[in-house]
Design an enzyme around this catalytic site. Structure first.
Site, PDB file in Angstrom:
ATOM      1  CB  CYS A 182      -0.993   0.169   1.207  1.00 34.14           C
ATOM      2  SG  CYS A 182      -2.136   1.203   1.094  1.00 34.14           S
ATOM      3  CG  ASP A 213      -3.809  -1.460  10.054  1.00 35.93           C
ATOM      4  OD1 ASP A 213      -2.820  -1.796  10.630  1.00 35.93           O
ATOM      5  OD2 ASP A 213      -3.734  -0.396   9.465  1.00 35.93           O
TER       6      ASP A 213
END
Length: 216
Positions: A10, A133
């Site tokens: 990412c 996350d």
């Protein structure tokens, strides 16, 4: 790579990042559209990078509490395969975005304790994938990408997932294999863990991360 652990890198910002992600065999790359992030890219930059992304690498657009106008502009300008919702979007909002914009949704759920894990259920009902996350600290500027890990044991106890999911949070080439073994994750997401400086990806580290993620 079908039997291997899928990797998402990412926060790519440069053509060299796209090349490195593809060469390493990662399955996804992400563009970060959160202005406060060191990995932020404009729609124009992301469009150019998307066009150059090889077939077989999925393009993910990360947004934080985006309104419909922003999402319309984004999806009009940037060819994406997924939207990643990294804000405080409710399950109802996730369903609305998925229906209105016609792209598969990856919903991020921040985890710090068992009650956070329980929130996954409501998002599995409306999202196409879940990204778990580390929950950002209350004073954090960024909702993710802070290089923080969480207790993987919280996920090890979860025996059933209704949707595909990714593990994120403080992953590096040094700990990703342990994380996969501990949680049973088949997909992992990395941002700061493959950077030489904030926002600058390192090709060798990306390659090492993808390699270390695989279970012999």
């Amino acid at each position: 790579m079908s039997n291997q652990i899928a990797v998402k890198v990412c926060g790519v910002t440069r053509p060299a990042d796209v090349d490195a992600v593809a060469a390493a065999g990662a399955r996804y790359l992400g563009f970060n559209f959160f202005p406060k992030s060191p990995r932020f890219v404009s729609f124009e930059t992301a469009r150019d990078l998307s066009v150059d992304t090889p077939v077989g690498v999925a393009k993910v657009g990360l947004v934080v509490n985006a309104d419909d106008a922003m999402l319309q502009d984004l999806t009009d300008k940037v060819p994406l395969d997924f939207l990643q919702l990294h804000g405080s979007e409710t399950p109802e909002r996730v369903a609305e975005i998925r229906s209105r914009f016609g792209l598969p949704i990856i919903k991020v759920v921040g985890v710090a304790n068992a009650s956070d894990v329980n929130r996954i259920d409501s998002y599995e009902a409306v999202a196409d994938q879940i990204l778990v996350d580390a929950k950002a600290p209350k004073d954090a500027i960024l909702p993710g990408g802070n290089g923080l890990a969480f207790d993987w044991g919280l996920l090890a106890a979860r025996k059933y997932w209704r949707k595909p999911w990714m593990l994120a949070g403080g992953l590096t080439p040094d700990n990703v294999r342990q994380a996969v073994l501990r949680t049973g994750a088949r997909q992992v997401d990395v941002a700061s863990g493959v950077e030489s400086t904030p926002g600058v990806k390192d090709a060798d580290t990306i390659h090492d991360f993808v390699k270390q993620a695989q279970i012999p």
